[in-house]
Write an enzyme that holds these catalytic residues in place. Sequence first.
Site, mmCIF file in Angstrom:
data_model
loop_
_atom_site.group_PDB
_atom_site.id
_atom_site.type_symbol
_atom_site.label_atom_id
_atom_site.label_comp_id
_atom_site.label_asym_id
_atom_site.label_seq_id
_atom_site.Cartn_x
_atom_site.Cartn_y
_atom_site.Cartn_z
ATOM 1 C CG ASP A 178 14.808 26.730 -33.449
ATOM 2 O OD1 ASP A 178 15.299 27.836 -33.719
ATOM 3 O OD2 ASP A 178 15.240 25.655 -33.925
ATOM 4 C CB CYS A 226 4.188 -0.439 2.123
ATOM 5 S SG CYS A 226 3.138 -1.605 3.003
ATOM 6 C CB CYS A 233 -0.927 0.023 1.210
ATOM 7 S SG CYS A 233 -0.065 0.151 2.788
#
Length: 716
Positions: free
Chosen positions: A415, A24, A21
């Site tokens: 550019d 953890c 989870c």
Amino acid sequence: MRTVESDGRRRTDLAITGMTCAACASKVQGGLRRLPGVQDVTVNFAAATAMIRHDTSVNDEFLRSAVEALGYGVAEQGNSDEIELVRERDLRRRLWIATVLSIPIVAVSMIGPFKFAGWQWLVGALSLPVVYWSGSTFHRTALINLTHRSLGMDTLVSIGTSAAFGFSVVVLVAELGNGHVYFETAAVIVTLVLLGRWIETRAKRRSGAAIRALAELGARVAVLIDGREVPVEMLAVGDRFVVRPGDRIATDGRVVEGRGAVDMSMITGESVPVDVGFGDEVIGATVNVDGSFVVEATRVGSDTALAQISRLVDDAQAGKADVARLADRVAVVFVPVAITTAIVTLAAWLWSGAEPGDALTAAVAVLIIACPCALGLATPLAIMVGTGQGAQLGVLIKGAEVLEDTKRIDVAVLDKTGTLTEGRMEVIKIVAAGGDSAEVIDLASSLERRSEHPVARAIAAVAATGSDERSVESFGNHPGIGIVGVVDGTEIAVGKASLFTHVPDVIARAAVNQAERGCTTVLAGRFARAEVLFVVSDVVKPSSAEAVAALADLGIATVLLTGDNLATAQAVAAEVGIKEVIAEVSPARKAEVVAGFRSRGSRVAMVGDGINDAPALAQADLGIAVGTGTDVAVEASDLTIVGGDLRAVADAIALSRRTLSTIKANLFWAFAYNAAAIPLAAFGVLNPMIAAAAMGASSLFVVTNSLRLRNFEGYR
């Protein structure tokens, strides 16, 4: 485990096992971050990875030991996918057994005609393997967390199911209370949570499938020019190998002989094969669909474009956006708050005089409904799917933070050369003054073959077949003016008007008109008389106008920023639909222009491909490099477009925004689900089985919502 070192600093990537989870992941992240010598840690729950930046005093074994001391494991490099597959199969086996046993448990417990004398004992016996074998992973992880003084989602499941099962055993054995047992509640909770886990595991593996497939597309062997077959891993820079029709190109290189048509769709997302010949660059793992040619290897191993793409996507998936950090902070405090709420619920029900079984039911429902499964998946799963889909479309998102930068972009600075245009000179028009113009064109093209100037190469490309066999004598170069020579006994000059004593009016007028449009003009003629005018220009990419329109559709204004002259820039801008032009600027000035837009409150995306664009790319809120350009530009950017199709810029921004929207939707429903459901569970409106089903439905929503990103196609 993978370690990269530069400038005395290291970054180690670990594949973490045992995380169940978001709590953890937060625990691992916090534990590693406290280690001496560790500068930063990012743990991704969905990817089961930890990205650790540290100094050279920290070694791999030290990091492995630290992870194991926290109660988790580290997979060997290359084994993480196999471990996930094994875990998925184990979950499926546990889920099947839990499902098969839970069906009769629920039927006997809930349907009156199925009940018989002593049915509680049968239901208790059937639920025992469900709770303590199928659900053993929850109890084991909860115990490990407890020994490390931490709490996780598995703690909630373990406490809730054990409380329901244990209370039922006490009622059954001691005949306490009203005789109600909750074996079916414990069994169904385990089954539904396992179902959610299995769906999550499959989703995580599926979300990474695009990158795994990309990595596996490379060729396995290369055929050297002497006919020997060697593994691709043994190729070195400079080796030459043959590419036949249908072959995958073994590694990045340059064509030195022959011609072909290469399908680059797996890298660039562009479906039309690209013609390649002498001097053209080719990318490893792309497919030769027609012709045969010889390639000289220029990049091998981890330096290839395919390896760099995989590495960039890995890095993006390992990173975290601010919304992900918010979820992590919530997950850390959520579990203890949920347990406290369950205890308060139990005490309140008992204090109010409710039956112990009813009080326990409400408390268990709170524990189950509070499991933050959806919260832990909300962000990382969407990032994994989004970045994986981007890689398939030739769009590389360098980090999760980039996703948030795209939302507020309102100006795109583009550019010109190599971005809006092809980046190479081509003859777009020829004006003749009469006479044998075809002969003049052929003579001029033959002479220009002796020059390496980009304009000369463009004129040489229009030569008739066989012109390269003509004899060139007395070649003379006049820098800044042109070239003269004798071709097959005929004197020919190619260059500016000053090379000629007579320039016909038709050529003079055409030269002035084309120069005003920003094009380069080159005269050619025999015996000091101009007879042909070559109009040379950097051709605008076919996709540039569509790309500008797509950016406008996204609410983004476009600006052309170039070091080229104003006339040329304005001509290109008019062709693609850009209104604002800033021309004749240096690389440093480009960065200043971008900074100026930002100082006025705009959020700026800079799109470029050259070394001269790197400062502006780094200065922008969002730097987008066209991948056909230089490595410096790519390194300075946040997003990379692998191919040259500028519409991919709009795809990149649209995909990033879609991914961010998906994350926010996931988080909203994960939070809203818990905020609404916990009070309902505490007041007894939701029983534990419905709570478990709702928890699974919440995770399923997050999974399916994230996987919808795989359907993103973009403007191309």
